[in-house]
Design an enzyme around this catalytic site. Structure first.
Site, PDB file in Angstrom:
ATOM      1  N   ARG A 198     -18.366 -23.868 -19.280  1.00  0.00           N
ATOM      2  CA  ARG A 198     -18.081 -24.548 -20.335  1.00  0.00           C
ATOM      3  C   ARG A 198     -19.064 -24.606 -21.330  1.00  0.00           C
ATOM      4  NH1 ARG A 198     -16.034 -30.064 -17.886  1.00  0.00           N
ATOM      5  NH2 ARG A 198     -17.704 -29.520 -16.489  1.00  0.00           N
ATOM      6  N   ASN A 220     -27.413 -39.312 -22.309  1.00  0.00           N
ATOM      7  CA  ASN A 220     -27.024 -37.944 -22.611  1.00  0.00           C
ATOM      8  C   ASN A 220     -27.661 -37.553 -24.304  1.00  0.00           C
ATOM      9  OD1 ASN A 220     -26.243 -37.356 -20.450  1.00  0.00           O
ATOM     10  ND2 ASN A 220     -23.984 -36.943 -21.063  1.00  0.00           N
ATOM     11  N   GLY A 222     -35.992 -22.720 -24.327  1.00  0.00           N
ATOM     12  CA  GLY A 222     -35.439 -21.745 -24.227  1.00  0.00           C
ATOM     13  C   GLY A 222     -34.214 -21.378 -24.950  1.00  0.00           C
ATOM     14  N   ASP A 273      -5.174 -36.675  -8.354  1.00  0.00           N
ATOM     15  CA  ASP A 273      -5.099 -36.005  -9.318  1.00  0.00           C
ATOM     16  C   ASP A 273      -3.733 -35.601  -9.863  1.00  0.00           C
ATOM     17  OD1 ASP A 273      -7.736 -33.979 -10.467  1.00  0.00           O
ATOM     18  OD2 ASP A 273      -5.793 -33.477 -11.084  1.00  0.00           O
ATOM     19  N   PHE A 324     -24.585 -40.550 -13.642  1.00  0.00           N
ATOM     20  CA  PHE A 324     -25.362 -39.781 -14.364  1.00  0.00           C
ATOM     21  C   PHE A 324     -25.688 -38.518 -13.619  1.00  0.00           C
ATOM     22  CE2 PHE A 324     -26.304 -44.086 -14.910  1.00  0.00           C
ATOM     23  CZ  PHE A 324     -26.176 -44.362 -16.356  1.00  0.00           C
ATOM     24  N   LEU A 325     -24.847 -38.137 -12.721  1.00  0.00           N
ATOM     25  CA  LEU A 325     -24.967 -36.808 -11.763  1.00  0.00           C
ATOM     26  C   LEU A 325     -25.057 -35.595 -12.734  1.00  0.00           C
ATOM     27  CD1 LEU A 325     -22.246 -34.819 -11.388  1.00  0.00           C
ATOM     28  CD2 LEU A 325     -21.548 -36.751 -10.066  1.00  0.00           C
ATOM     29  N   ARG A 326     -25.890 -34.687 -12.034  1.00  0.00           N
ATOM     30  CA  ARG A 326     -26.001 -33.394 -12.809  1.00  0.00           C
ATOM     31  C   ARG A 326     -25.427 -32.128 -12.035  1.00  0.00           C
ATOM     32  NH1 ARG A 326     -32.031 -32.856 -11.716  1.00  0.00           N
ATOM     33  NH2 ARG A 326     -31.062 -33.951  -9.801  1.00  0.00           N
ATOM     34  N   LYS A 368     -20.535 -31.966 -26.079  1.00  0.00           N
ATOM     35  CA  LYS A 368     -19.502 -32.806 -26.409  1.00  0.00           C
ATOM     36  C   LYS A 368     -19.896 -34.247 -26.518  1.00  0.00           C
ATOM     37  CE  LYS A 368     -17.589 -34.354 -22.496  1.00  0.00           C
ATOM     38  NZ  LYS A 368     -17.438 -35.762 -21.840  1.00  0.00           N
ATOM     39  N   CYS A 379     -21.025 -31.509 -20.892  1.00  0.00           N
ATOM     40  CA  CYS A 379     -21.334 -32.884 -20.861  1.00  0.00           C
ATOM     41  C   CYS A 379     -22.101 -32.837 -22.241  1.00  0.00           C
ATOM     42  CB  CYS A 379     -22.024 -33.272 -19.843  1.00  0.00           C
ATOM     43  SG  CYS A 379     -21.248 -33.522 -18.551  1.00  0.00           S
TER      44      CYS A 379
HETATM   45  C1  UGA Z   1     -25.830 -33.830 -17.797  1.00  0.00           C
HETATM   46  C2  UGA Z   1     -26.996 -35.061 -17.628  1.00  0.00           C
HETATM   47  O1  UGA Z   1     -28.103 -34.508 -17.218  1.00  0.00           O
HETATM   48  C3  UGA Z   1     -26.500 -35.599 -16.394  1.00  0.00           C
HETATM   49  O2  UGA Z   1     -27.312 -37.021 -16.293  1.00  0.00           O
HETATM   50  C4  UGA Z   1     -25.073 -36.370 -16.954  1.00  0.00           C
HETATM   51  O3  UGA Z   1     -24.683 -37.179 -15.999  1.00  0.00           O
HETATM   52  C5  UGA Z   1     -24.173 -35.402 -17.154  1.00  0.00           C
HETATM   53  O4  UGA Z   1     -24.635 -34.274 -18.132  1.00  0.00           O
HETATM   54  C6  UGA Z   1     -22.848 -35.655 -17.556  1.00  0.00           C
HETATM   55  O5  UGA Z   1     -22.748 -36.369 -18.647  1.00  0.00           O
HETATM   56  O6  UGA Z   1     -21.859 -35.702 -16.758  1.00  0.00           O
HETATM   57  P1  UGA Z   1     -25.453 -31.406 -16.579  1.00  0.00           P
HETATM   58  O7  UGA Z   1     -24.584 -31.165 -17.810  1.00  0.00           O
HETATM   59  O8  UGA Z   1     -24.996 -31.315 -15.320  1.00  0.00           O
HETATM   60  O9  UGA Z   1     -25.835 -33.067 -16.738  1.00  0.00           O
HETATM   61  O10 UGA Z   1     -26.871 -30.867 -16.712  1.00  0.00           O
HETATM   62  P2  UGA Z   1     -28.199 -30.773 -17.238  1.00  0.00           P
HETATM   63  O11 UGA Z   1     -29.108 -30.311 -16.021  1.00  0.00           O
HETATM   64  O12 UGA Z   1     -28.528 -31.942 -17.979  1.00  0.00           O
HETATM   65  O13 UGA Z   1     -28.429 -29.455 -18.022  1.00  0.00           O
HETATM   66  C7  UGA Z   1     -27.612 -29.337 -19.378  1.00  0.00           C
HETATM   67  C8  UGA Z   1     -28.014 -28.352 -20.205  1.00  0.00           C
HETATM   68  O14 UGA Z   1     -29.299 -28.455 -20.682  1.00  0.00           O
HETATM   69  C9  UGA Z   1     -28.029 -26.868 -19.502  1.00  0.00           C
HETATM   70  O15 UGA Z   1     -27.583 -25.887 -20.351  1.00  0.00           O
HETATM   71  C10 UGA Z   1     -29.448 -26.870 -19.135  1.00  0.00           C
HETATM   72  O16 UGA Z   1     -29.774 -25.270 -19.127  1.00  0.00           O
HETATM   73  C11 UGA Z   1     -29.991 -27.212 -20.421  1.00  0.00           C
HETATM   74  N1  UGA Z   1     -31.389 -27.633 -20.306  1.00  0.00           N
HETATM   75  C12 UGA Z   1     -31.853 -28.947 -19.576  1.00  0.00           C
HETATM   76  C13 UGA Z   1     -32.639 -27.174 -21.171  1.00  0.00           C
HETATM   77  O17 UGA Z   1     -32.223 -26.343 -21.985  1.00  0.00           O
HETATM   78  N2  UGA Z   1     -33.739 -27.585 -20.972  1.00  0.00           N
HETATM   79  C14 UGA Z   1     -34.160 -28.806 -20.242  1.00  0.00           C
HETATM   80  O18 UGA Z   1     -35.272 -28.858 -19.883  1.00  0.00           O
HETATM   81  C15 UGA Z   1     -33.127 -29.359 -19.321  1.00  0.00           C
END
Ligand code: UGA
Length: 471
Positions: free
Chosen positions: A338, A216, A261, A34, A157-159, A271, A268
């Site tokens: 973020r 995404n 909701g 880094d 694809f990690l969350r 953007k 992610c």
């Molecule tokens: C997301 C994708 O799910 C990952 O597969 C991807 O790798 C990642 O972006 C990335 O590009 O690095 P993440 O941002 O960690 O992952 O979170 P998510 O679990 O997808 O949730 C994203 C947002 O959507 C959160 O604010 C969550 O509250 C909201 N959300 C999610 C909903 O409002 N409803 C849902 O059913 C699911």
């Protein structure tokens, strides 16, 4: 390359740190890199600079086992590794929807001239379509190893909140490669998940790059779709939760990732859909992805809707009201704020004259940094104390588990807006709470329901006329 490849991981954010620590846990020697010296030394000392369940023990095990270390030195990294993963951030460019690739460019331009022996450079950062082709051509031209230095694409694809599980047991591994050598190298890196049956999809690099942004965009679309239905439900008195449940039973639709909701936030989805729409326009396919602007707009409207619901719940104005806010992280299991819908709603309500007290199990320090103007409580009860309205903005399990009877004794008025549908509505109502949630009956603005009642009255009249004519 003989034996196990030695790995470097450039960029130690959520993605890079999880990737480095997980690969070390699989027995690889890994060097994390880094440009931020403070971050590299914190990681070297075993401290995770962000909250991610289950990651710190893996980090420490890798450090103690001597398989994992961190540096700021590109020359050391080039010397060390046979496979170099690039996991740096690609945020939104200020003032535009496009992606800011400056960190990726700096990493590539710093590393490529140091690559003297055959190696594989693997992009994992999320980049707009067309990026990989350009870098794939530049690499052999810049690297002293020439064509021995090859670029592959292996999107992540990690969350957040599930980084370890998603890295070690992903739904699939996508390998965008140009040669059998690159494919064999990635198969060696992922030998353990592959042996466990994780699908390994081999594509060209341009397709691999697309898989990530398309995934995404689809996930964002699914969330905004159900939230658009929530808007409609509020007009008709239908219940968006029951609707989502019934839709989810159709296997072609599926229930996951369709929770209505407050909408999506984080570093992610927002953007990435903007960057994809911007790149599509540059490529002359803007019309095809025009709908992503609507997906974004539906998502932004959720935040406004929850502010409106809070105002209605507070009796028509927020000025001088006390509002208790549960949750500021963009989602549970993370301290990431973020583009957090929760934090934005809290700040907007404060700007409308309310006194806002927030509590979040993980994201308080980060939120304080950005919004020192909010009050920060030490617990759920502290945030709820004397509140005229209580808002649940992030669905942390501890909020769902909170006792409505205990909270009833703390607040000034028993009104709750459950923006994430996290609470048991019946249980809260049974304790005397005025429970409201977007897209659910009991939360519709009066003017709108009045319109629907008129419409329903007209339907009843028509039905009565029909029955009278039939008998
Ligand atoms: C997301 C994708 O799910 C990952 O597969 C991807 O790798 C990642 O972006 C990335 O590009 O690095 P993440 O941002 O960690 O992952 O979170 P998510 O679990 O997808 O949730 C994203 C947002 O959507 C959160 O604010 C969550 O509250 C909201 N959300 C999610 C909903 O409002 N409803 C849902 O059913 C699911």
């Amino acid at each position: 390359m003989s034996g196990r490849p030695r790995l470097t991981v450039f960029g130690t954010g959520y993605l890079g740190t999880a990737h480095a620590a997980c690969l070390a846990s699989l027995g690889f020697e890994v060097l994390g890199v880094d440009v931020d010296a403070a971050r590299a030394s914190a990681l070297q000392a075993g401290t995770l600079p962000f909250y991610e369940p289950g990651l710190e023990p893996l980090l420490r095990a890798g450090l103690h086992g001597g398989r994992l270390s961190f540096t700021t030195s590109y020359p050391d990294a080039a010397e060390f590794g046979n496979v170099h993963f690039i996991c740096v951030g690609t945020p939104q460019r200020p003032g535009s929807g496009g992606a800011d690739l400056s960190q990726f460019e700096a990493c590539f331009a710093g590393l490529a001239p140091l690559l003297r022996r055959p190696c594989l450079v693997v992009g994992k950062s999320t980049v707009p379509p067309g990026t990989v082709a350009a870098y794939g051509q530049r690499l052999p031209a810049i690297a002293p190893a020439g064509p021995g230095a090859e670029l592959a694409w292996n999107p992540e694809f990690l969350r957040e909140g599930h980084a370890v599980g998603d890295t070690l047991r992903p739904d699939r591994i996508v390998a965008g490669v140009r040669s059998a050598r690159a494919e064999a190298t990635l198969r060696a890196v992922y030998a353990e998940p592959l042996a466990a049956g994780i699908p390994f999809l081999v594509t060209d690099p341009a397709t691999a790059e697309m898989v990530k942004v398309a995934a995404n965009a689809f996930l964002a679309t699914k969330i905004s779709f159900i939230n658009a239905m929530a808007e409609l439900c509020e007009m008709t008195g239908a219940d968006v939760l029951s609707l989502a449940g019934a839709l989810g039973h159709d296997r072609r639709i599926g229930a996951s990732g369709m929770r209505p909701g407050l909408g999506f936030g984080g570093g992610c989805l927002p953007k990435d859909i903007r960057a994809l729409a911007a790149r599509a326009a540059e490529l002359g396919a803007g019309e095809a992805l025009e709908f992503l602007h609507d997906i974004d707009a539906i998502n932004q409207r959720r935040r406004t809707r929850v502010v409106d619901l809070a105002r209605e719940a507070a009796g028509g104005r927020l000025e001088s009201r006390r509002v208790g806010v549960l949750g500021v992280a963009f989602k549970p299991g993370s301290d990431d704020i973020r583009d957090s819908p929760a934090l934005e709603v809290a700040a907007r309500i404060q700007a409308l004259g309310a006194r806002v007290a927030v509590f979040d199990p993980a994201a308080m320090d980060r939120a304080k940094h950005v919004h020192p103007d909010l009050e920060y409580a030490g617990s759920v009860l502290g945030a709820a104390r004397d509140a005229d309205v209580l808002l649940v903005l992030t669905e942390w399990p501890e909020f769902a588990a909170a006792d409505p009877e205990v909270l009833a004794k703390t607040v000034a008025r028993q009104v709750v807006v459950d923006a994430r549908h996290a609470l048991d509505a019946d249980a809260w109502r049974a304790c005397g709470w005025d429970y409201r949630a977007p897209g659910r009956p009991g939360s519709a603005p009066p003017a709108r329901t009045a319109g629907i009642r008129l419409h329903q009255a007209a339907l009843h009249e028509a039905a009565a006329g029909f029955l009278a004519a039939a008998v």
